[in-house]
Design a protein around this motif. Sequence first.
Motif, short mmCIF file in Angstrom:
data_model
loop_
_atom_site.label_atom_id
_atom_site.label_comp_id
_atom_site.label_asym_id
_atom_site.label_seq_id
_atom_site.Cartn_x
_atom_site.Cartn_y
_atom_site.Cartn_z
N UNK A 50 0.92 -1.28 0.04
CA UNK A 50 0.17 0.12 -0.03
C UNK A 50 0.89 1.31 0.13
N UNK A 51 0.02 2.58 -0.04
CA UNK A 51 1.02 3.68 -0.19
C UNK A 51 1.69 4.21 1.15
N UNK A 52 1.21 3.58 2.08
CA UNK A 52 1.97 3.79 3.51
C UNK A 52 3.34 2.94 3.35
N UNK A 53 3.44 2.09 2.78
CA UNK A 53 4.71 1.47 2.72
C UNK A 53 5.34 1.78 1.42
N UNK A 54 4.86 2.40 0.42
CA UNK A 54 5.50 2.77 -0.91
C UNK A 54 5.91 4.29 -0.54
N UNK A 55 5.49 5.05 0.08
CA UNK A 55 5.79 6.54 0.15
C UNK A 55 7.47 6.54 0.68
N UNK A 56 7.69 5.78 1.73
CA UNK A 56 9.06 5.95 2.26
C UNK A 56 10.20 5.55 1.33
N UNK A 57 9.62 4.65 0.21
CA UNK A 57 10.68 4.50 -0.93
C UNK A 57 10.83 5.63 -1.96
N UNK A 58 9.47 6.24 -2.26
CA UNK A 58 9.40 7.11 -3.28
C UNK A 58 9.99 8.52 -2.76
N UNK A 59 10.31 8.74 -1.44
CA UNK A 59 10.92 9.83 -0.87
C UNK A 59 12.22 9.38 -0.53
N UNK A 60 12.78 8.33 -0.86
CA UNK A 60 14.25 7.93 -0.59
C UNK A 60 15.20 8.52 -1.33
N UNK A 61 16.28 9.07 -1.06
CA UNK A 61 17.25 9.78 -2.05
C UNK A 61 17.89 8.82 -3.14
N UNK A 62 17.72 7.63 -2.79
CA UNK A 62 18.35 6.74 -3.85
C UNK A 62 17.52 6.43 -4.88
N UNK A 63 16.10 6.48 -4.71
CA UNK A 63 15.02 6.33 -5.63
C UNK A 63 14.92 7.40 -6.67
N UNK A 64 15.02 7.34 -8.03
CA UNK A 64 15.01 8.42 -8.98
C UNK A 64 14.15 8.05 -9.99
N UNK A 65 13.00 8.94 -9.77
CA UNK A 65 11.90 8.70 -10.68
C UNK A 65 12.31 8.91 -12.20
N UNK A 66 11.78 8.26 -13.25
CA UNK A 66 11.97 8.53 -14.46
C UNK A 66 10.70 9.67 -15.05
N UNK A 67 9.72 9.65 -14.18
CA UNK A 67 8.45 10.35 -14.37
C UNK A 67 7.42 9.74 -15.16
N UNK A 68 7.99 8.52 -15.69
CA UNK A 68 7.22 7.63 -16.61
C UNK A 68 6.21 6.93 -15.62
N UNK A 69 4.80 7.11 -16.01
CA UNK A 69 3.88 6.22 -15.32
C UNK A 69 2.76 5.42 -16.05
N UNK A 70 2.52 4.42 -16.03
CA UNK A 70 1.65 3.63 -17.05
C UNK A 70 0.49 3.01 -16.19
N UNK A 71 -0.83 3.56 -16.39
CA UNK A 71 -1.80 3.04 -15.69
C UNK A 71 -2.48 1.91 -16.60
N UNK A 72 -2.88 0.80 -15.80
CA UNK A 72 -3.35 -0.17 -16.44
C UNK A 72 -4.16 -1.30 -15.62
N UNK A 73 -5.45 -1.41 -15.94
CA UNK A 73 -6.15 -2.42 -15.24
C UNK A 73 -6.25 -2.05 -13.81
N UNK A 74 -6.56 -0.90 -13.56
CA UNK A 74 -6.48 -0.43 -12.04
C UNK A 74 -5.30 -0.31 -11.15
N UNK A 75 -4.09 -0.66 -11.97
CA UNK A 75 -2.79 -0.45 -11.27
C UNK A 75 -1.97 0.60 -11.91
#
Length: 351
Positions: A50-75
Motif C-alpha cells: 500500500x501507499x503507507x509502505x510505498x511512500x518511504x521508497x518514493x521519498x528515499x534519496x536513492x530512488x530516482x523517478x523517470x516520471x514515466x507512469x503507466x496506468x493499466x487494469x486498475x494498477x
Amino acid sequence: MLRNMFSTFIYLLIFVISQEQAIGALHGSTKKMVDEANKNGPYLGLVIPNMFEMNPLLNNPHYKSTKLVIDYAGRRFRFGNIYKKPVILVMCGMGMVNAAVATQLLLSLFEIKGVIHYGIAGNANPNLNIGDVTIAQYWSHSALWNWQRYGNGPEDPLPFEGEGGFTRDIGYLNFGTYSSNGDDDNLLNNVWYQAEEVYPVDSTPEQTQQAFWIPVDSNYFSLSKALEKLQLEDCINATTCLSKPPKVTAVQRGTSANIYLDNAAYRSFLYNKFNISPVEMESAGVALICYQQKVPFITFRALSDLAGGGSATSNEADTFSGLSANNSVIVTVEFIKLLVGYNRKMLKYVR
C-alpha cells in the motif's frame, strides 16, 4: 465551431482510453507506452502492499523517478532507478488475490528479471523483536484448509484424499486444544492445511502440481545475508524508541493468509508447528506467481508487532508500523545496491 470540435475530440479520446482500460485489452496508447518502456528493460519489479509502505521508497534519496507512469487494469506502474538499476513500482493492495493479480500483470506486461516484495508484518517468533526485518527462505499460504467434520479425527481420511487431492501430510489445527474451559471437545473440530495447486510455465498445461512451501530465489537469499549487519532505525522521535536495536535476520519460514492475525494462541501455534516468523497477507500471493512464472523473487518484511501481544487497550503496530515500514525500505534499497554489484561481478566473470 472549432471549440466544439475540440471538445468533442477530447470526450472521444477519454471514451476510447476508458474503454481500453475497461476491457483490459492492451492496445493503442497503452500498448505503445509498454513497448517503449520495455526497450529500457529488463527491470527489477517491486510489489508493495500500500501507499503507507510505498511512500518511504518514493521519498528515499536513492530512488530516482523517470516520471514515466503507466496506468493499466486498475494498477499504476511507476518507473525509476535505484543505484542506476531500472525498477518498476506497483502497489498491489491488501490480500493475496490483489498481490497475485498485481504481480502477474507486472510480469505479463513488462520485461522483469526479478521481483522484490517488501512491507511490514506481524511477528510469530518470540525470539525476534519489533523493527527487525525478516528475510524468509520459504513462504506458504496457510489458509487453504480442509475443515474436517465433527466426529472424525486425525486417523480418519479426508474427503477426496490422495491422488493429488487433499492431504494430511502437512498438519492440522485442533480447536479443542485451545478451549479456555479445559474441555478438548469442540464442534469446530480440526482444519487440515493444504498445498496450493500450481501450474509452472515450463510444465504441461492443466497438469496439476502441489506446493505448500515456496522457496525464494537461492541467489537472492544468499546475497541478502550480507545485509545482516545493516543499521536500521530504532526511534520514531526523541522520546519513543525500541527497547532493542532492530536487526536484519534470515528466518526459515513466513506465511500469508487473508487474515489479520492478532491472536497470541494462533501465533504460537504457527511458530511451534511450522517455525514461522513473519505473518501477513500478501507475500505468498507474490511467491506463488513468481514460482509458477520462474522469476526470481525475495521478500523483506519488517516486524511491526508481536501478533496478539499487545494489551487490550493498545497495539504495538499503532506505534511502530511507520518505523518498520522505513526499515523495510532501507533493506530493500541496500539489497538492490548489492544486486547491482553482484550482477557486475557476474558479467565480468562471464567475459
